[in-house]
Design an enzyme around this catalytic site. Sequence first.
Site, PDB file in Angstrom:
ATOM      1  N   ASP A   4      41.958  35.621  39.304  1.00  0.00           N
ATOM      2  CA  ASP A   4      41.620  35.054  37.997  1.00  0.00           C
ATOM      3  C   ASP A   4      42.349  33.741  37.793  1.00  0.00           C
ATOM      4  OD1 ASP A   4      39.899  37.036  36.675  1.00  0.00           O
ATOM      5  OD2 ASP A   4      41.613  38.384  36.941  1.00  0.00           O
ATOM      6  N   ASP A  43      33.433  42.822  34.844  1.00  0.00           N
ATOM      7  CA  ASP A  43      34.861  42.495  34.875  1.00  0.00           C
ATOM      8  C   ASP A  43      35.511  42.736  33.513  1.00  0.00           C
ATOM      9  OD1 ASP A  43      37.358  41.377  35.279  1.00  0.00           O
ATOM     10  OD2 ASP A  43      36.640  39.332  35.629  1.00  0.00           O
TER      11      ASP A  43
HETATM   12  C1  DX5 Z   1      40.119  38.903  32.344  1.00  0.00           C
HETATM   13  C2  DX5 Z   1      40.000  38.841  33.826  1.00  0.00           C
HETATM   14  C3  DX5 Z   1      39.875  40.169  34.498  1.00  0.00           C
HETATM   15  C4  DX5 Z   1      41.037  41.078  34.303  1.00  0.00           C
HETATM   16  C5  DX5 Z   1      40.672  42.470  34.725  1.00  0.00           C
HETATM   17  O1  DX5 Z   1      40.115  37.608  31.852  1.00  0.00           O
HETATM   18  O2  DX5 Z   1      38.844  38.093  34.184  1.00  0.00           O
HETATM   19  O3  DX5 Z   1      39.595  39.994  35.876  1.00  0.00           O
HETATM   20  O4  DX5 Z   1      42.174  40.666  34.992  1.00  0.00           O
HETATM   21  O5  DX5 Z   1      41.749  43.287  34.465  1.00  0.00           O
HETATM   22  P1  DX5 Z   1      41.653  44.718  33.769  1.00  0.00           P
HETATM   23  O6  DX5 Z   1      40.971  45.627  34.737  1.00  0.00           O
HETATM   24  O7  DX5 Z   1      43.067  45.037  33.514  1.00  0.00           O
HETATM   25  O8  DX5 Z   1      40.827  44.552  32.505  1.00  0.00           O
HETATM   26 ZN    ZN Z   2      38.198  38.103  36.341  1.00  0.00          ZN
END
Ligand code: DX5
Ligand code: ZN
Length: 208
Positions: A31, A170
């Site tokens: 990310d 996601d």
């Molecule tokens: C949020 C990100 C995600 C996040 C997912 O902005 O794009 O990829 O890190 O993490 P979890 O599974 O903890 O929601």
């Molecule tokens: Zn992400």
Amino acid sequence: MKISVSILNSKDRKEDIIALNKTEISYFHIDVMDGNFVSQKAFSSDEIVKLSTISEKPLDIHLMVDNPLLYIEALKNIPNIENITIHFEIDKDINSILTRIKELGFKRGLSIKPNTKIEDIIPYIDNVDLILLMTVEPGLGGQKILPQSKERLLKLKNLVENRNITIEVDGGINNETIKDISQADIFVVGSYITQSQNPIEKIKTLLV
Ligand code: DX5
Ligand code: ZN
């Protein structure tokens, strides 16, 4: 189904990559945040280069940035990147950026935030390999999945029917919430795995 592990909330990113290299996951999800498109900052290009050398899985790059070309040019020589995803909501020429991603040999991803209309991406669907449906507001790991996610996923599935487009989801995904959005192809999972005492067991609960 494929799991893409987001290492954003990892306590030790390097250690997690080494431990998860030997599991059934398909990607590491990176990310990238610029402090503008989202208020947080994460992952410099140098950091991604370093992590790429220890990853035995392909990388799935999620660019939450206003100026993706800057990052794409900085990452173009990393051999194990498979997907580069940009956001629909940026004020840039989306088609030319997607074309550049393809030119460099990566799969072209387009991501949409939870309040963006699914139909708005129609002008780009002939120029993408992957659509990343955000199931939380981008910016932070560890959030709760948004209730409209299931309906939005079904709408998106309908829209891309009979096209060769991968659907990725996601945000807020765990062994329970995954059931509602099981029609996706790639599931990004962060905290559920990386905040656990036993990440390898958690992966197994997703893959059943
Ligand atoms: C949020 C990100 C995600 C996040 C997912 O902005 O794009 O990829 O890190 O993490 P979890 O599974 O903890 O929601
Ligand atoms: Zn992400």
